[in-house]
Structures are given as structure tokens and as C-alpha cells.
Enzyme design. Structure first.
Site, PDB file in Angstrom:
ATOM      1  N   ARG A  18       0.800  -1.486  -0.011  1.00  0.00           N
ATOM      2  CA  ARG A  18       0.050   0.124  -0.058  1.00  0.00           C
ATOM      3  C   ARG A  18       1.156   1.619  -0.118  1.00  0.00           C
ATOM      4  O   ARG A  18       2.165   1.383   0.115  1.00  0.00           O
ATOM      5  CB  ARG A  18      -0.976   0.359   1.558  1.00  0.00           C
ATOM      6  CG  ARG A  18      -1.891   0.778   1.262  1.00  0.00           C
ATOM      7  CD  ARG A  18      -3.017   0.468   2.131  1.00  0.00           C
ATOM      8  NE  ARG A  18      -3.440  -0.696   1.737  1.00  0.00           N
ATOM      9  CZ  ARG A  18      -3.801  -1.297   3.801  1.00  0.00           C
ATOM     10  NH1 ARG A  18      -4.686  -0.512   4.154  1.00  0.00           N
ATOM     11  NH2 ARG A  18      -4.840  -2.653   3.032  1.00  0.00           N
ATOM     12  N   SER A 107      -9.141   0.617   0.610  1.00  0.00           N
ATOM     13  CA  SER A 107      -9.186  -0.195   1.619  1.00  0.00           C
ATOM     14  C   SER A 107      -9.915   0.781   2.668  1.00  0.00           C
ATOM     15  O   SER A 107     -10.767   1.868   2.029  1.00  0.00           O
ATOM     16  CB  SER A 107      -8.432  -0.958   2.799  1.00  0.00           C
ATOM     17  OG  SER A 107      -9.280  -1.212   4.126  1.00  0.00           O
ATOM     18  N   HIS A 108      -9.415   1.374   3.924  1.00  0.00           N
ATOM     19  CA  HIS A 108     -10.483   2.241   4.867  1.00  0.00           C
ATOM     20  C   HIS A 108      -9.323   4.229   4.231  1.00  0.00           C
ATOM     21  O   HIS A 108      -9.701   4.665   5.471  1.00  0.00           O
ATOM     22  CB  HIS A 108     -10.527   2.002   6.400  1.00  0.00           C
ATOM     23  CG  HIS A 108      -9.189   1.480   6.274  1.00  0.00           C
ATOM     24  ND1 HIS A 108      -8.292   0.138   6.617  1.00  0.00           N
ATOM     25  CD2 HIS A 108      -8.309   2.171   7.183  1.00  0.00           C
ATOM     26  CE1 HIS A 108      -6.911   0.027   6.879  1.00  0.00           C
ATOM     27  NE2 HIS A 108      -7.549   1.223   7.799  1.00  0.00           N
ATOM     28  N   LYS A 117      -4.305  -6.629  -2.326  1.00  0.00           N
ATOM     29  CA  LYS A 117      -4.249  -7.660  -1.577  1.00  0.00           C
ATOM     30  C   LYS A 117      -4.108  -8.911  -1.994  1.00  0.00           C
ATOM     31  O   LYS A 117      -4.838  -9.002  -2.864  1.00  0.00           O
ATOM     32  CB  LYS A 117      -5.227  -7.759  -0.664  1.00  0.00           C
ATOM     33  CG  LYS A 117      -5.071  -6.089   0.172  1.00  0.00           C
ATOM     34  CD  LYS A 117      -7.128  -6.112   0.864  1.00  0.00           C
ATOM     35  CE  LYS A 117      -6.987  -4.436   1.900  1.00  0.00           C
ATOM     36  NZ  LYS A 117      -8.129  -4.625   2.753  1.00  0.00           N
ATOM     37  N   ASP A 246     -16.291  -0.348   5.278  1.00  0.00           N
ATOM     38  CA  ASP A 246     -15.165   0.495   4.415  1.00  0.00           C
ATOM     39  C   ASP A 246     -15.592   1.028   2.811  1.00  0.00           C
ATOM     40  O   ASP A 246     -15.682  -0.310   2.170  1.00  0.00           O
ATOM     41  CB  ASP A 246     -14.334   0.361   4.941  1.00  0.00           C
ATOM     42  CG  ASP A 246     -13.130  -1.484   5.006  1.00  0.00           C
ATOM     43  OD1 ASP A 246     -14.599  -1.958   4.382  1.00  0.00           O
ATOM     44  OD2 ASP A 246     -12.158  -1.747   4.666  1.00  0.00           O
ATOM     45  N   ASP A 248     -13.501  -1.395   0.530  1.00  0.00           N
ATOM     46  CA  ASP A 248     -13.310  -2.242   0.003  1.00  0.00           C
ATOM     47  C   ASP A 248     -14.444  -3.509   0.039  1.00  0.00           C
ATOM     48  O   ASP A 248     -14.177  -4.574   0.528  1.00  0.00           O
ATOM     49  CB  ASP A 248     -12.149  -2.824  -0.259  1.00  0.00           C
ATOM     50  CG  ASP A 248     -11.527  -3.658   1.194  1.00  0.00           C
ATOM     51  OD1 ASP A 248     -11.507  -2.295   1.730  1.00  0.00           O
ATOM     52  OD2 ASP A 248     -10.322  -4.138   0.963  1.00  0.00           O
ATOM     53  N   ASP A 250     -14.396  -5.437   3.263  1.00  0.00           N
ATOM     54  CA  ASP A 250     -14.142  -6.001   4.156  1.00  0.00           C
ATOM     55  C   ASP A 250     -13.988  -6.201   5.978  1.00  0.00           C
ATOM     56  O   ASP A 250     -13.772  -7.036   6.224  1.00  0.00           O
ATOM     57  CB  ASP A 250     -12.213  -6.912   3.079  1.00  0.00           C
ATOM     58  CG  ASP A 250     -11.336  -6.286   3.692  1.00  0.00           C
ATOM     59  OD1 ASP A 250     -11.809  -4.409   4.596  1.00  0.00           O
ATOM     60  OD2 ASP A 250     -10.516  -6.426   4.126  1.00  0.00           O
ATOM     61  N   ARG A 251     -14.682  -5.061   5.407  1.00  0.00           N
ATOM     62  CA  ARG A 251     -14.318  -4.854   7.328  1.00  0.00           C
ATOM     63  C   ARG A 251     -16.271  -3.951   7.337  1.00  0.00           C
ATOM     64  O   ARG A 251     -16.554  -3.694   6.447  1.00  0.00           O
ATOM     65  CB  ARG A 251     -14.035  -3.485   7.608  1.00  0.00           C
ATOM     66  CG  ARG A 251     -12.436  -4.009   7.580  1.00  0.00           C
ATOM     67  CD  ARG A 251     -11.857  -3.111   8.361  1.00  0.00           C
ATOM     68  NE  ARG A 251     -11.886  -1.896   8.212  1.00  0.00           N
ATOM     69  CZ  ARG A 251     -11.426  -0.202   8.107  1.00  0.00           C
ATOM     70  NH1 ARG A 251     -11.090  -0.513   9.763  1.00  0.00           N
ATOM     71  NH2 ARG A 251     -11.512   0.244   7.763  1.00  0.00           N
ATOM     72  N   HIS A 333     -13.200  -6.274  11.363  1.00  0.00           N
ATOM     73  CA  HIS A 333     -12.865  -7.412   9.824  1.00  0.00           C
ATOM     74  C   HIS A 333     -13.567  -8.703  10.823  1.00  0.00           C
ATOM     75  O   HIS A 333     -12.591  -8.845  12.168  1.00  0.00           O
ATOM     76  CB  HIS A 333     -11.269  -8.053   9.475  1.00  0.00           C
ATOM     77  CG  HIS A 333     -10.504  -7.183   8.829  1.00  0.00           C
ATOM     78  ND1 HIS A 333     -10.900  -6.716   7.171  1.00  0.00           N
ATOM     79  CD2 HIS A 333     -10.429  -6.083   9.340  1.00  0.00           C
ATOM     80  CE1 HIS A 333      -9.814  -5.832   7.001  1.00  0.00           C
ATOM     81  NE2 HIS A 333      -9.686  -5.658   7.896  1.00  0.00           N
TER      82      HIS A 333
END
Length: 464
Positions: A18, A107-108, A117, A246, A248, A250-251, A333
Site C-alpha cells: 500500500r 481499503s479504508h 491484497k 469500509d 472495499d 472487507d470490514r 474484519h
């Protein structure tokens, strides 16, 4: 085409890659990621991988360069286009002819950040694996070939799989649920629209249009200010609860009918009660940021609580190692391996939250009210130079090791005292240190925060 490449060292993180687009991350980096990962896939006997991307403005550019690197490296690529990270994970897990996957996502993190990822052979790809990509690129240790690309749509199949989360749950209580959903203009939007159109119950949606400018609020549901629109929606419509995601997806973040935030460890306690009713004695993994009340609750329910390092790849790896059917992090997550694939999926967690409240026969607000009240900090984050953050934690560990402190050092420093506990650790995704403390008393919390500040001062640092 280049024959080797050196990454900016700060972008090679513990469980992903990232950086800041245009500063530490660009198309040439994406190409090199593709060449290195293609080589890894081929040398592991693979041939084809799946690639997806989130809604950030830079994601299509990075995806194009990544795919070029992958095909120049000799692997075939299945392009699934825009979607949440768990859709990429689903595609990798469900497509019999693919050997790994990469999601382009920030992501966030702030909107000018982006990254990658990875998953390889159904397992998380992190730590030394990511370091290895950097070493291969620097040495030009790349296989060469001519891979092919194809496009496949997986959104429909992914949403159908999400719906399995309410299979076998009594339909009438599900139909009575009234829920708010905030996609935050992130990659979850189209999936949320399709999912809620097929779920029982009444659903109210916010910000499902994908927009990398994030015009309404930043998509990080661990920051309460970002939940204000969802709280207003739940209050205005009198909903049972609300969920948010978030960038993407995943959370997951959640609020109850009164607008109270249900934090990640509190959600995990609810999921643990649901899972342990059907899998008595099972292990439940939570990260070092989680409340002691969670670990106590899992034990009270007859489960085996396991404290582990923060980081989605690290928790997934620990679940594979232990066979735990459930894991989670304070950051939202949540990982289900009982009736799902074991990866983190905010949308599936939302579906399972619906199912849990029905199976437990208790509204989410009542489940939250029944939890012990503690005095705690949110996750305190303060900037520290990348070159300093891990060294500072090592200094704190060394000092406490010379004392009689009750310390756990699996990820940073977590210290238990008669007042409660405090945590200090280095973020693996940003140039920050993070701290958290929890006590049963307000004055105890103040003393715990004082201990954190004292340790920071001894290392020449301070919370800003």
C-alpha cells in the site's frame, strides 16, 4: 519493458502492499507486482489468477498495469472488474481453474492511497511472501511468458452465496427486520443493492453509488463520525439497526436502534454466542485490541478464546492453523469458517448479524445493552516516522521485560494491571502508533492512559 524494479520500501507492508498514488505507488510498481506474483504462481505450479479492483480513482490505472505485468510474466488473468475485496476472495475460492488472486484496493485509507491484497492457493499471502515480491523485483528474478486475459462476471454468484447466511433461519422474524445499509460510496455499493433486493426484511440504503471522491463521508466505519449519516437514517426511520462498510467492504461497522456503535469486539461476542450454540467448545480468535470482556464472554459460553496479532492476513492464517470457525478484529474484519470460506467479508457479516439476532431471539439493541459497561478509549492513533515506529515498540517491550509487568508481546505490548489493560502497537498499514486502554472505572482508565504516556515519553514520543 523494465528488467527489474525497486519498490519504495514503505509500501511493502506486513499483509498487503500500500502506498500513496503518484508519490510512493504508481503504474510501474503495479507492473512489477504483476511480474513478481506471476513468477511466484508459476513456480508454485499455478497458471491462472483472478484480479479485481475497488472504486478508487486510481484503481483502473493500477489494474491495467498489474494485468500487463502478470501476462508478461506468463500467467493467464481472469478480470472480474469493480467490486469489493471479498468478491475477489470468493472468486478465488470458487473458481476451480484459478490458483490465486489480487485485489487492487486502498481499503479504508485516504482516497489518494491504493494498493494490493493477495491470496494464493486459498491461503493468505503476507509477511515474508510480500518481502519476497520486493526481492524478486529488485533482482529481476522474473519468469517471462505471454499470458492471456478474459473477463468474467461474478457479482450474481457472489450475492447468491451471501444469501446462504440466512438459510434455515425462521423467515417471519427475518421479514420483520428493518435495517439501514451505508456503502459509503465504496466498492460495496452494487453488491449491497443486489443483496438487499433479495434479502427478507425492509432495507434502507445510503451512498451505494461508487465514487472514489467519497463525497459524503470517508468509508471507515471504525470512526464514529463516519457513522453519523447511518445514525440519522436509523433514528429517522425507526430501524432495528444499521450496518456500514469500509472502502472495499472487507470490514463491517454497526449501530443499534438507539444509534450506539457496536464495536468490532462486541459484534464478535454476538457472533460467538450464535456460533458456539451450534459448535460447542470451538475456538474463537480475536486480535490484541479486543476487550477483555470478549475473551471472558467466549470462555463463559464454553468456547476457547485465543488472542492473536492484528491484521486480516494474520488472523486468517491463525484460523487455518487452529481450525477456529470464527475470528475477528476490533477494526471490523470478521471471519466465518463455519459455513463460509474463512475470509473477511463485511457483507456476509451483515447477513450473519441478521441471522444471529433471529436465532438468539434477541434484538441487537438488547444484546448490546446486556454487555458489561467499561470505560475505554477508542483506538488512539498518532503519527510516528516509519523508521521509528517498530523501534519504539521494541524499546517499550525491553523496558517492561525488566519489570514485573503482566505483559503480552505477541503484537506490540499489551499490559494487564489491577485497573484493566492497555495496548501500544505499531500499525502495519500506516506510519502511526496505536494505543488502547480499558478499565471498569473512569479513574482506572486515566491511570492506564498515564502509563501509556509514560512509556512514550521514555522513548521520546508523545500522543499528538
Amino acid at each position: 519493458m523494465p528488467t527489474n524494479h525497486r519498490f519504495e520500501p514503505t509500501i511493502l507492508r506486513e499483509y498487503d502492499i500500500r502506498g500513496v498514488v503518484g508519490k510512493t505507488l504508481g503504474a510501474e510498481d503495479a507492473y512489477a507486482v504483476g511480474r513478481s506474483f506471476a513468477t511466484v504462481v508459476l513456480r508454485n505450479g499455478g497458471r491462472r489468477i483472478v484480479v479485481g479492483y475497488d472504486g478508487r480513482l486510481s484503481s483502473p490505472m493500477l489494474e491495467a498495469a498489474l494485468v500487463e505485468g502478470l501476462t508478461d510474466g506468463g500467467v493467464d488473468v481472469v478480470r472480474i472488474g469493480l467490486g469489493p475485496t471479498p468478491m475477489l476472495y470468493y472468486a478465488e475460492a470458487s473458481m476451480a481453474d484459478v490458483d490465486g488472486g489480487i485485489q487492487i484496493t486502498g481499503s479504508h485509507n485516504p482516497r489518494d492511497h491504493n494498493g494490493f491484497k493477495f491470496v494464493l492457493g486459498g491461503r493468505p499471502f503476507f509477511g515474508t511472501d510480500i518481502e519476497g515480491l520486493g526481492s524478486m523485483a529488485a533482482a529481476g528474478d522474473w519468469d517471462t511468458g505471454s499470458g492471456r486475459t478474459e473477463e468474467r462476471s461474478v457479482l450474481e454468484a457472489y450475492v447468491e452465496r451471501l444469501l446462504h447466511g440466512v438459510e434455515g433461519v425462521p423467515k417471519e422474524p427475518l421479514k420483520a427486520l428493518r435495517i439501514g445499509w451505508d456503502a459509503g460510496n465504496g466498492a460495496a455499493g452494487p453488491a449491497v443493492e443486489l443483496l438487499t433486493s433479495r434479502l427478507p426484511g425492509e432495507h434502507h440504503l445510503l451512498f451505494t453509488g461508487v465514487d472514489g471522491h467519497f463525497p459524503n463521508h470517508h468509508p471507515d466505519p471504525t470512526i464514529e463520525a463516519n457513522l453519523a449519516d447511518l445514525q440519522a437514517l436509523v433514528a429517522r426511520e425507526g430501524l432495528d439497526f444499521g450496518v456500514a462498510f469500509d472502502g472495499d467492504a472487507d470490514r463491517i461497522g454497526a449501530i443499534d436502534s438507539t444509534g450506539r456503535v457496536i464495536w468490532g469486539d462486541q459484534l464478535l461476542a454476538i457472533f460467538a454466542e450464535d456460533v458456539l450454540q451450534r459448535m460447542p467448545g470451538a475456538a474463537v480468535i480475536a486480535d490484541v485490541k479486543a476487550s477483555r470482556t470478549l475473551f471472558d464472554r467466549v470462555a463463559q459460553l464454553g468456547g476457547q478464546p485465543i488472542m492473536w496479532k492484528s491484521g486480516h492476513s494474520l488472523v486468517k492464517a491463525k484460523m487455518l492453523e487452529t481450525g477456529a470457525p470464527l475470528g475477528g478484529e476490533m477494526s471490523g474484519h470478521v471471519f466465518f469458517a463455519d459455513d463460509y470460506f474463512g475470509f473477511d467479508d463485511g457483507l456476509y457479516a451483515a447477513v450473519r448479524l441478521m441471522a444471529a439476532t433471529v436465532r438468539l431471539g434477541t434484538p441487537l439493541t438488547d444484546l448490546r445493552t446486556a454487555m458489561p459497561e467499561t470505560f475505554n478509549t477508542p483506538e488512539l492513533r498518532f503519527p510516528v516516522e516509519e523508521s521509528r515506529k517498530f523501534a519504539a515498540i521494541a524499546e517499550v517491550q525491553a523496558r517492561l521485560a525488566q519489570s514485573d509487568a503482566d505483559m503480552v508481546a505477541i503484537d506490540g505490548v499489551r499490559v494487564t494491571t489491577p485497573d484493566g489493560w492497555w495496548l501500544l502497537r505499531a500499525s502495519n498499514t500506516q506510519d502511526v502508533l496505536t494505543a488502547r486502554a480499558e478499565s471498569e472505572r473512569a479513574e482506572g482508565l486515566e491511570r492506564l492512559i498515564g502509563q501509556i504516556d509514560a512509556q512514550l515519553a521514555l522513548s521520546g514520543l508523545a500522543r499528538s
